[in-house]
Motif scaffolding. Structure first.
Motif, mmCIF file in Angstrom:
data_model
loop_
_atom_site.group_PDB
_atom_site.id
_atom_site.type_symbol
_atom_site.label_atom_id
_atom_site.label_comp_id
_atom_site.label_asym_id
_atom_site.label_seq_id
_atom_site.Cartn_x
_atom_site.Cartn_y
_atom_site.Cartn_z
ATOM 1 N N SER A 110 -27.554 10.415 28.786
ATOM 2 C CA SER A 110 -27.020 10.292 30.146
ATOM 3 C C SER A 110 -26.060 9.121 30.200
ATOM 4 C CB SER A 110 -28.148 10.103 31.160
ATOM 5 O OG SER A 110 -28.850 8.902 30.881
ATOM 6 N N LEU A 111 -25.331 9.019 31.295
ATOM 7 C CA LEU A 111 -24.331 7.963 31.423
ATOM 8 C C LEU A 111 -24.971 6.599 31.594
ATOM 9 C CD1 LEU A 111 -21.306 7.382 31.567
ATOM 10 C CD2 LEU A 111 -21.409 7.777 34.037
ATOM 11 N N ARG A 112 -26.198 6.537 32.193
ATOM 12 C CA ARG A 112 -26.843 5.246 32.415
ATOM 13 C C ARG A 112 -27.339 4.620 31.114
ATOM 14 N NH1 ARG A 112 -31.929 6.608 36.110
ATOM 15 N NH2 ARG A 112 -30.341 7.896 37.128
ATOM 16 N N SER A 113 -27.489 5.440 30.106
ATOM 17 C CA SER A 113 -27.952 4.908 28.818
ATOM 18 C C SER A 113 -26.819 4.406 27.926
ATOM 19 C CB SER A 113 -28.733 5.981 28.074
ATOM 20 O OG SER A 113 -27.903 7.106 27.835
ATOM 21 N N VAL A 114 -25.579 4.501 28.407
ATOM 22 C CA VAL A 114 -24.432 4.016 27.616
ATOM 23 C C VAL A 114 -24.399 2.496 27.684
ATOM 24 C CG1 VAL A 114 -21.938 4.055 27.368
ATOM 25 C CG2 VAL A 114 -23.145 6.125 28.032
ATOM 26 N N PRO A 115 -24.439 1.778 26.563
ATOM 27 C CA PRO A 115 -24.415 0.313 26.607
ATOM 28 C C PRO A 115 -22.999 -0.207 26.886
ATOM 29 C CG PRO A 115 -24.439 1.039 24.340
ATOM 30 C CD PRO A 115 -24.541 2.288 25.187
ATOM 31 N N ALA A 116 -22.913 -1.515 27.046
ATOM 32 C CA ALA A 116 -21.606 -2.151 27.247
ATOM 33 C C ALA A 116 -20.764 -2.046 25.965
ATOM 34 C CB ALA A 116 -21.787 -3.601 27.654
ATOM 35 N N TYR A 117 -19.462 -1.892 26.184
ATOM 36 C CA TYR A 117 -18.559 -1.754 25.032
ATOM 37 C C TYR A 117 -18.407 -3.106 24.353
ATOM 38 C CZ TYR A 117 -14.460 -0.348 22.309
ATOM 39 O OH TYR A 117 -13.590 -0.073 21.283
ATOM 40 N N GLU A 118 -18.743 -3.149 23.076
ATOM 41 C CA GLU A 118 -18.785 -4.422 22.359
ATOM 42 C C GLU A 118 -17.385 -4.992 22.088
ATOM 43 O OE1 GLU A 118 -19.371 -2.072 18.083
ATOM 44 O OE2 GLU A 118 -20.821 -3.578 18.743
ATOM 45 N N LYS A 119 -16.353 -4.175 22.054
ATOM 46 C CA LYS A 119 -14.990 -4.655 21.770
ATOM 47 C C LYS A 119 -14.130 -4.735 23.023
ATOM 48 C CE LYS A 119 -14.856 -2.778 17.075
ATOM 49 N NZ LYS A 119 -14.131 -1.891 16.134
ATOM 50 N N ALA A 120 -14.766 -4.788 24.193
ATOM 51 C CA ALA A 120 -13.992 -4.792 25.436
ATOM 52 C C ALA A 120 -13.151 -6.055 25.562
ATOM 53 C CB ALA A 120 -14.932 -4.644 26.627
ATOM 54 N N VAL A 121 -13.752 -7.226 25.295
ATOM 55 C CA VAL A 121 -13.024 -8.491 25.429
ATOM 56 C C VAL A 121 -11.878 -8.558 24.417
ATOM 57 C CG1 VAL A 121 -13.246 -10.996 25.345
ATOM 58 C CG2 VAL A 121 -15.078 -9.630 26.330
ATOM 59 N N GLN A 122 -12.174 -8.144 23.187
ATOM 60 C CA GLN A 122 -11.142 -8.213 22.149
ATOM 61 C C GLN A 122 -9.959 -7.299 22.468
ATOM 62 O OE1 GLN A 122 -11.042 -10.252 19.567
ATOM 63 N NE2 GLN A 122 -9.071 -9.431 18.876
ATOM 64 N N GLU A 123 -10.245 -6.081 22.925
ATOM 65 C CA GLU A 123 -9.162 -5.165 23.246
ATOM 66 C C GLU A 123 -8.385 -5.610 24.477
ATOM 67 O OE1 GLU A 123 -10.538 -1.215 23.529
ATOM 68 O OE2 GLU A 123 -10.986 -1.013 21.389
ATOM 69 N N THR A 124 -9.056 -6.233 25.441
ATOM 70 C CA THR A 124 -8.348 -6.769 26.608
ATOM 71 C C THR A 124 -7.422 -7.905 26.198
ATOM 72 O OG1 THR A 124 -10.246 -6.186 27.979
ATOM 73 C CG2 THR A 124 -8.637 -7.699 28.924
ATOM 74 N N PHE A 125 -7.916 -8.757 25.315
ATOM 75 C CA PHE A 125 -7.079 -9.865 24.837
ATOM 76 C C PHE A 125 -5.862 -9.336 24.067
ATOM 77 C CE2 PHE A 125 -6.136 -12.986 21.455
ATOM 78 C CZ PHE A 125 -5.722 -14.034 22.258
ATOM 79 N N ASP A 126 -6.079 -8.330 23.227
ATOM 80 C CA ASP A 126 -4.959 -7.741 22.484
ATOM 81 C C ASP A 126 -3.945 -7.112 23.430
ATOM 82 O OD1 ASP A 126 -6.177 -8.531 20.180
ATOM 83 O OD2 ASP A 126 -7.091 -6.575 19.753
ATOM 84 N N ARG A 127 -4.447 -6.500 24.498
ATOM 85 C CA ARG A 127 -3.541 -5.902 25.473
ATOM 86 C C ARG A 127 -2.712 -6.960 26.189
ATOM 87 N NH1 ARG A 127 -0.241 -1.861 26.432
ATOM 88 N NH2 ARG A 127 0.055 -1.491 28.658
ATOM 89 N N CYS A 128 -3.338 -8.099 26.504
ATOM 90 C CA CYS A 128 -2.593 -9.198 27.146
ATOM 91 C C CYS A 128 -1.512 -9.742 26.216
ATOM 92 C CB CYS A 128 -3.560 -10.309 27.558
ATOM 93 S SG CYS A 128 -4.671 -9.851 28.896
ATOM 94 N N LEU A 129 -1.868 -9.871 24.958
ATOM 95 C CA LEU A 129 -0.846 -10.303 23.997
ATOM 96 C C LEU A 129 0.302 -9.303 23.941
ATOM 97 C CD1 LEU A 129 -2.926 -11.605 20.945
ATOM 98 C CD2 LEU A 129 -1.677 -12.952 22.620
ATOM 99 N N ASP A 130 -0.031 -8.056 23.994
ATOM 100 C CA ASP A 130 0.998 -7.022 23.931
ATOM 101 C C ASP A 130 1.889 -7.036 25.162
ATOM 102 O OD1 ASP A 130 2.351 -4.956 22.795
ATOM 103 O OD2 ASP A 130 1.049 -3.409 23.627
ATOM 104 N N LEU A 131 1.355 -7.496 26.282
ATOM 105 C CA LEU A 131 2.114 -7.461 27.525
ATOM 106 C C LEU A 131 3.067 -8.640 27.669
ATOM 107 C CD1 LEU A 131 -0.551 -6.191 30.079
ATOM 108 C CD2 LEU A 131 1.427 -4.960 29.239
ATOM 109 N N TYR A 132 2.583 -9.845 27.401
ATOM 110 C CA TYR A 132 3.432 -10.994 27.748
ATOM 111 C C TYR A 132 3.693 -11.962 26.606
ATOM 112 C CZ TYR A 132 -0.972 -13.670 28.138
ATOM 113 O OH TYR A 132 -2.177 -14.264 27.902
#
Length: 761
Positions: free
Chosen positions: A364-386
């Motif tokens: 089920s959707l409630r059993s999906v854990p937090a994405y472990e690479k969320a912070v890293q991918e957000t940081f990479d996206r910020c680098l890509d933007l500015y």
């Protein structure tokens, strides 16, 4: 005397007439001056004079009358003086003096008549004996009508009157006292109150304040702009040709044409060349501003506005993130879920090749854990933007196959060796060197086991074996088919042997040639004798040349009477040339720089090639000088071969590179072939076919097509044909040597596995 008295009486009457005319003119001038003063007093505030045309005419008549009366008076005085001279010199009269008196009389009469004509021509009522009416004065552009300065000091600098109370003197000789100067505050207040104060200027010479009129200000403004003072002046008036060219038969100047008119100017040609070079270099660019810009006739209806042209830096939008797919679902399809073996295989891949996300299945959707690479991918996206810079990369859509060089098909280049046809077995150690006889019937080989064998090419039968007890470095057949001799390099010795091949007559000639006299070994006076000792070798049946260092290379000359030997550690005597007919040895007449690796004779000319570890030096044996130096650019040269035409050469190196040199083209390699991963041990050209080969320690031999054209404008054609495998490596060594058959497109290879193989087409 009577005639003189009559002439003097007539002159007196003329003088009286001139005197009365002059007095009348003076009276008329005084009246004109008085009338002009009354008119100036009644003039307007702008001080402009209203002058009529009649006044101008009167002024001109006055000036003409004055000139005529003055000239008449001068003529009359001259005539009176001449009368006095004549009366005093009556005792010695002359015809010349009478003539001069008559001429003077005629001049005085002419001047009087001209004065009267001028008076009559200046209009009715101007002046005369009966008409004394006043006339008007017309404005003139001459400097005589300008107002005379009040100060009469002339060009004296005013600095001289700096400490005086006066500034100069007027026309009557009185001092002109200086006026009191206003303070800056008073002058500022006066300028604020008076709107016309900007027109006022100070005349320092006369110590007066002058107010400019509107016309004068307009003149000043036009002069400041660089225009003509008067607006009525036309600077671009049409040219009026005053010369009448009709009927002109001769030019204005009869001078000959100058030489510069029919000879082209050298200076102009130099300037034209300078401009042409500047335009070609881009220093001078043609001005395209005058050309009208062509507006685009069509435009993209659905074009993205972000792609429009911008001023300054181009705007490049950030790349959009990839949208999630089915594999990123919390409950993907079974085909998206990898197995455990696939997950383990991901660990063996490079990090950039691994998948960034591995799909997993949850109930089920409630059993999906937090994405472990969320912070890293957000940081990479910020680098890509500015932070990350972005540039436009124009990718060229080119087919990779079109970039390959267009080479002929291998089928069209046949024949060339492809398969192993025969093996020659018998050596117990690595076969170091091989050589094919000129006729192609026999093959000689030398091994590390200390033996030299003669093989029959077609059958593989071993004809003869020599035991030397040392490693055989080189074997070489004589290039003469009528004298089949074999040169063998083993240790410090070089043997020239009779293999027993050929007819009885050939054997007899070989025995006579290989005979050494006993005194040849005892002659110590020649310095070359101490280098090499010529001796008869009864054990092997030939000649033995004893050297002082180990010999690694033996090369025959095309005539078969000379051969060269190479001793890498022999220093200045490392390369020697032996003459078989005279049983003598000599050093090469030039120094070898570096450690020599290989030597070769030119196939047709008296040129000698010496290959060191870094370069190849080409010397002329007749002129005894260096012709060319071939720079290989490889780590270390290992082998050398010369094309049968003599204009091309190939060298093999210990870093696996094969270099082709076109000596007519350059001293640098024409082609560098990186074909072998290990050291190249030997290279060879075919004598008649356009083939060359290389062998290496990797156990392979490469066969190439190398066509050399007689047309110098066409470069050699090099095509790789075949890779020949079959030798096994022994003690880190592979194929030790390779040689082509002299007549057939066959290749012999000698391996470290003690085998000799023949590859045929």
């Amino acid at each position: 005397m009577r005639t003189k008295r009559k002439e003097s009486g007539s002159e007196k009457t003329e003088n009286e007439k001139a005197q009365t005319l002059r007095t009348k003119n003076m009276e008329e001038i005084l009246k004109r001056i008085e009338d002009a003063e009354t008119e100036t007093a009644a003039a307007s505030s702008d001080d402009s004079l209203i002058v009529s045309e009649s006044e101008d005419r009167d002024d001109e008549s006055l000036s003409a009358d004055d000139g005529s009366s003055d000239s008449d008076y001068e003529q009359s005085e001259l005539s009176q003086d001449e009368d006095i001279v004549e009366s005093s010199d009556d005792d010695n009269p002359s015809g010349e003096e009478n003539d001069s008196d008559e001429d003077n009389d005629h001049k005085s009469e002419r001047s009087l008549s001209e004065g009267n004509e001028n008076d009559n021509n200046h209009g009715e009522g101007s002046h005369g004996e009966d008409d004394d009416s006043p006339a008007e004065v017309k404005e003139s552009d001459s400097s005589e009508d300008e107002v005379e300065p009040r100060n009469t000091v002339g060009n004296v600098p005013l600095v001289w009157y700096k400490d005086e109370e006066h500034i100069g003197y007027d026309r009557s000789g009185k001092k002109i006292k200086k006026k009191e100067k206003q303070s800056k505050l008073d002058s500022f207040l006066a300028s604020a109150d008076d709107s016309k104060n900007w027109r006022k200027i100070i005349d320092e010479y006369n110590d007066e304040e002058v107010e400019l009129t509107k016309e004068e200000t307009k003149l000043i403004r036009r002069m400041l702009k660089g225009k003509a003072p008067h607006a009525d002046f036309d600077p671009y008036a049409p040219f009026i040709d005053w010369f009448d060219w009709d009927g002109a038969k001769h030019p204005l100047s009869n001078a000959p044409e100058p030489k510069r008119r029919f000879i082209p100017s050298k200076w102009e040609s130099k300037m034209v060349l300078r401009y042409v070079r500047a335009i070609r270099k881009g220093l001078i660019k043609p001005d395209d501003k005058d050309k009208p810009k062509e507006e685009p006739r069509f435009y993209a209806l659905w074009d993205d506005p972000s792609t429009a042209e911008r001023q300054g830096l181009a705007y490049i939008p950030a790349p959009k993130p990839k949208l999630p797919g089915h594999e990123e679902s919390y409950n993907p399809s079974p085909e998206y879920i990898p197995t455990q073996e696939e997950i383990n295989s991901y660990q063996l891949m490079f990090e950039e090749d691994r998948p960034k996300f591995i799909p997993k299945q949850f109930a089920s959707l409630r059993s999906v854990p937090a994405y472990e690479k969320a912070v890293q991918e957000t940081f990479d996206r910020c680098l890509d933007l500015y932070l990350c810079p972005r540039v436009h990369k124009k990718r060229i859509n080119i087919d990779p196959e079109s970039l390959k060089p267009k080479l002929p098909s291998r089928r069209d280049l046949r024949p060339y060796p492809t398969t192993c046809y025969l093996e020659y077995r018998g050596h117990t150690g690595p076969v170091m060197t091989i050589s094919a006889e000129v006729t192609g019937q026999w093959l000689a080989s030398g091994s590390k086991d200390g033996t030299v064998r003669i093989w029959e090419v077609e059958t593989g039968r071993c004809l003869r074996v020599w035991e030397f007890g040392e490693t055989i470095e080189e074997v070489a057949w004589s290039p003469l088919p009528e004298l089949p001799m074999l040169a063998v390099a083993a240790g410090l010795d070089v043997f020239i042997l009779n293999p027993g091949c050929g007819s009885d007559e050939q054997q007899k000639n070989i025995k006579d040639l290989l005979h050494v006299e006993p005194e040849m070994t005892t002659n110590d006076s020649d310095p070359n004798v101490s280098i090499v000792n010529w001796a008869q070798d009864d054990t092997h049946g030939g000649i033995r040349l004893k050297h002082f260092k180990r010999v690694t290379k033996v090369e025959w000359h095309r005539k078969g009477d000379y051969l060269s030997t190479l001793m890498p550690s022999g220093e200045s005597r490392s390369v020697l040339i032996h003459q078989l007919s005279k049983k003598m040895t000599q050093r090469i007449p030039f120094k070898t720089k570096g450690i020599p690796v290989s030597t070769a004779f030119h196939p047709t000319r008296s040129i000698f090639f010496t290959a060191t570890k870094k370069d190849v030096r080409v010397h002329d044996l007749l002129k005894q000088k260096l012709i060319k130096k071939l720079d290989s650019g490889v780590r270390e040269i290992s082998s050398l071969a010369i094309h049968p035409n003599g204009d091309n050469a190939i060298i093999g190196s210990k870093d696996g590179k094969l270099c082709w040199f076109d000596m007519d083209l350059s001293s640098r390699p024409y082609r560098v072939l990186r074909c072998h991963p290990k050291d190249i041990t030997g290279v060879a050209y075919h004598r008649s076919y356009p083939l060359f080969a290389s062998c290496s320690d990797d156990g392979t031999a490469y066969v190439f097509h190398g066509m050399v054209y007689s047309d110098l404008n066409q470069n050699p054609l090099i095509v790789p044909l075949e890779i020949l495998r079959g030798h096994s490596s022994f003690d880190g060594r592979g194929v030790m040597d390779c040689k082509f058959h002299p007549k057939q497109p066959w290749l012999f290879t000698a391996g470290a596995d003690s085998l000799i193989k023949l590859y045929c087409h």
